[in-house]
Design an enzyme around this catalytic site. Structure first.
Site, short mmCIF file in Angstrom:
data_model
loop_
_atom_site.label_atom_id
_atom_site.label_comp_id
_atom_site.label_asym_id
_atom_site.label_seq_id
_atom_site.Cartn_x
_atom_site.Cartn_y
_atom_site.Cartn_z
N TYR A 75 -9.60 4.17 15.77
CA TYR A 75 -8.73 4.48 14.63
C TYR A 75 -8.74 5.98 14.35
O TYR A 75 -7.68 6.61 14.23
CB TYR A 75 -9.20 3.69 13.39
CG TYR A 75 -8.52 4.12 12.11
CD1 TYR A 75 -7.23 3.70 11.81
CD2 TYR A 75 -9.18 4.94 11.19
CE1 TYR A 75 -6.60 4.10 10.63
CE2 TYR A 75 -8.57 5.34 10.02
CZ TYR A 75 -7.28 4.93 9.74
OH TYR A 75 -6.66 5.33 8.58
N GLY A 129 0.80 -1.23 0.00
CA GLY A 129 0.00 0.00 0.00
C GLY A 129 0.82 1.27 0.00
O GLY A 129 1.83 1.40 -0.73
N1 LIG Z 1 -5.92 3.24 2.59
C1 LIG Z 1 -6.69 4.26 2.93
O1 LIG Z 1 -7.81 4.42 2.42
C2 LIG Z 1 -6.20 5.27 3.94
C3 LIG Z 1 -6.97 6.41 4.17
C4 LIG Z 1 -6.52 7.36 5.08
C5 LIG Z 1 -5.33 7.16 5.76
N2 LIG Z 1 -4.61 6.02 5.54
C6 LIG Z 1 -3.39 5.84 6.33
O2 LIG Z 1 -2.33 5.49 5.47
C7 LIG Z 1 -1.45 4.56 6.10
C8 LIG Z 1 -1.28 3.33 5.23
O3 LIG Z 1 -2.51 2.83 4.83
P1 LIG Z 1 -2.62 1.48 4.03
O4 LIG Z 1 -4.03 1.35 3.60
O5 LIG Z 1 -1.51 1.39 3.04
O6 LIG Z 1 -2.38 0.53 5.27
P2 LIG Z 1 -2.27 -1.02 5.42
O7 LIG Z 1 -2.55 -1.70 4.15
O8 LIG Z 1 -3.09 -1.33 6.56
O9 LIG Z 1 -0.73 -1.20 5.69
C9 LIG Z 1 -0.16 -0.66 6.73
C10 LIG Z 1 1.28 -1.15 6.81
O10 LIG Z 1 1.49 -1.20 8.19
C11 LIG Z 1 2.09 -2.41 8.52
N3 LIG Z 1 1.68 -2.81 9.86
C12 LIG Z 1 0.43 -2.92 10.35
N4 LIG Z 1 0.48 -3.39 11.61
C13 LIG Z 1 1.79 -3.57 11.90
C14 LIG Z 1 2.48 -4.04 13.03
N5 LIG Z 1 1.84 -4.45 14.14
N6 LIG Z 1 3.82 -4.11 12.99
C15 LIG Z 1 4.49 -3.75 11.86
N7 LIG Z 1 3.89 -3.28 10.76
C16 LIG Z 1 2.55 -3.20 10.78
C17 LIG Z 1 1.64 -3.42 7.47
O11 LIG Z 1 2.64 -4.41 7.33
P3 LIG Z 1 2.58 -5.92 7.91
O12 LIG Z 1 1.15 -6.34 7.90
O13 LIG Z 1 3.46 -6.68 6.97
O14 LIG Z 1 3.16 -5.85 9.27
C18 LIG Z 1 1.57 -2.54 6.23
O15 LIG Z 1 2.83 -2.50 5.61
C19 LIG Z 1 -2.07 4.26 7.46
O16 LIG Z 1 -1.43 5.03 8.43
C20 LIG Z 1 -3.52 4.68 7.31
O17 LIG Z 1 -4.06 5.12 8.53
C21 LIG Z 1 -5.01 5.08 4.65
#
Ligand SMILES: NC(=O)c1ccc[n+]([C@@H]2O[C@H](COP(=O)([O-])OP(=O)(O)OC[C@H]3O[C@@H](n4cnc5c(N)ncnc54)[C@H](OP(=O)(O)O)[C@@H]3O)[C@@H](O)[C@H]2O)c1
Length: 267
Positions: free
Chosen positions: A156, A19
């Protein structure tokens, strides 16, 4: 000055395995920064490290670490030793969508650990080294969910408000000390996790999800120029309406009603 001159030679991306985190890693490697990439999934990190090192002339060091661990910063330090990190992207997050009480408190605590406590500790550790050198950059990922109360995303959303406020506060404290801090407030973004959550399209007026690369490119353009920003034009318009035009009560109701419909939640 380009990003490498401002923040090189090494950037650390926490939560890089897919992501937005993987998109940050690619964008920074394209700019010539070497990378420390952190997450739990070994295979994803290995694949990303191979992809990046075959495309760009940079070094990549994967660090497998569970960021809920109270000593996650120490675990990362044990692997990377004295390596200087002048750009830190804290992207990792856990989320839960649904009624607050349907999730055990232990899970709410895990969300707080990954989204608030660990970034707070990592900023303390790496930020103090950047301050000593009078040179550095920090990106904290926030979300539009953190701009007002967001029912069915309560913990969250609260952690994402924390991220933005932490970024804006440290932007002020460190702006004259050579360290740039930015809060990146993303809206819906087409990451694997967002797609897996299977949101329903409930209105033609809902902002179109962005691509991870669009969010990352805007963030890397804006770091050093603003304490925080809302990514994408339609998200900026939606936030203007929610925060400047509608009453707080109306904004919170819109947010809760939208999440309820998008995810078919019944209370
Ligand atoms: N996607 C959206 O629509 C959206 C919207 C607004 C804000 N955001 C923000 O953007 C950021 C990324 O979003 P995303 O959708 O790409 O997130 P995601 O798919 O949930 O991925 C988050 C990353 O965090 C890692 N992670 C999660 N828990 C972890 C843990 N306990 N230890 C180590 N690593 C961990 C995951 O890797 P592993 O699972 O391999 O550990 C993954 O690489 C987040 O901060 C989210 O709040 C996203």
């Amino acid at each position: 000055m380009n990003l490498k001159e401002r923040y090189g030679p090494v950037a650390l991306v926490a939560g890089a395995s897919e992501g937005l985190g993987a998109a940050f890693a690619h964008a920074l490697a394209r700019e010539g920064l070497n990378l420390v990439i952190v997450a739990r999934r070994k295979k994803n990190l290995e694949t990303l490290a191979m992809e990046i090192s075959s495309h760009y002339s940079v070094e990549v060091w994967p660090v497998y670490c569970d960021l809920t661990a109270p000593d996650a910063t120490g675990q990362i330090r044990d692997v990377i030793g004295d390596m200087k990190i002048n750009l830190l992207v804290y992207n990792a997050a856990l989320s839960y969508i649904g009624p607050y009480l349907d999730n055990p408190v232990s899970e709410h605590i895990r969300i707080a650990e990954v989204n608030m406590l660990t970034p707070m500790k990592m900023l303390h550790h790496f930020g103090s080294r950047m301050m000593d050198e009078k040179r550095g950059g920090i990106v904290l990922m926030s979300s539009l969910a953190g701009n007002q109360g967001s029912g069915f995303l309560a913990t969250y959303a609260a952690t994402k408000a924390f991220n933005r406020i932490l970024a804006e506060s440290l932007w002020y404290e460190w702006k004259t000390r050579g360290v740039d801090v930015i809060g990146c407030c993303a809206g819906a973004t087409l990451t694997p996790n967002y797609i897996l959550s299977k949101p329903k399209k409930i209105s033609i007026f809902a902002p179109k999800p962005q691509l991870p690369e669009e969010v990352v490119d805007e963030c890397l353009l804006k770091i050093g120029k603003t304490p925080s920003f809302i990514s994408g034009r339609s998200n900026k318009i939606a936030c203007f309406l929610m925060n400047q035009i509608f009453s707080l009560k109306r904004s919170i109701n819109i947010m809760g009603d939208t999440t309820r419909k998008m995810y078919g939640i019944r209370d």
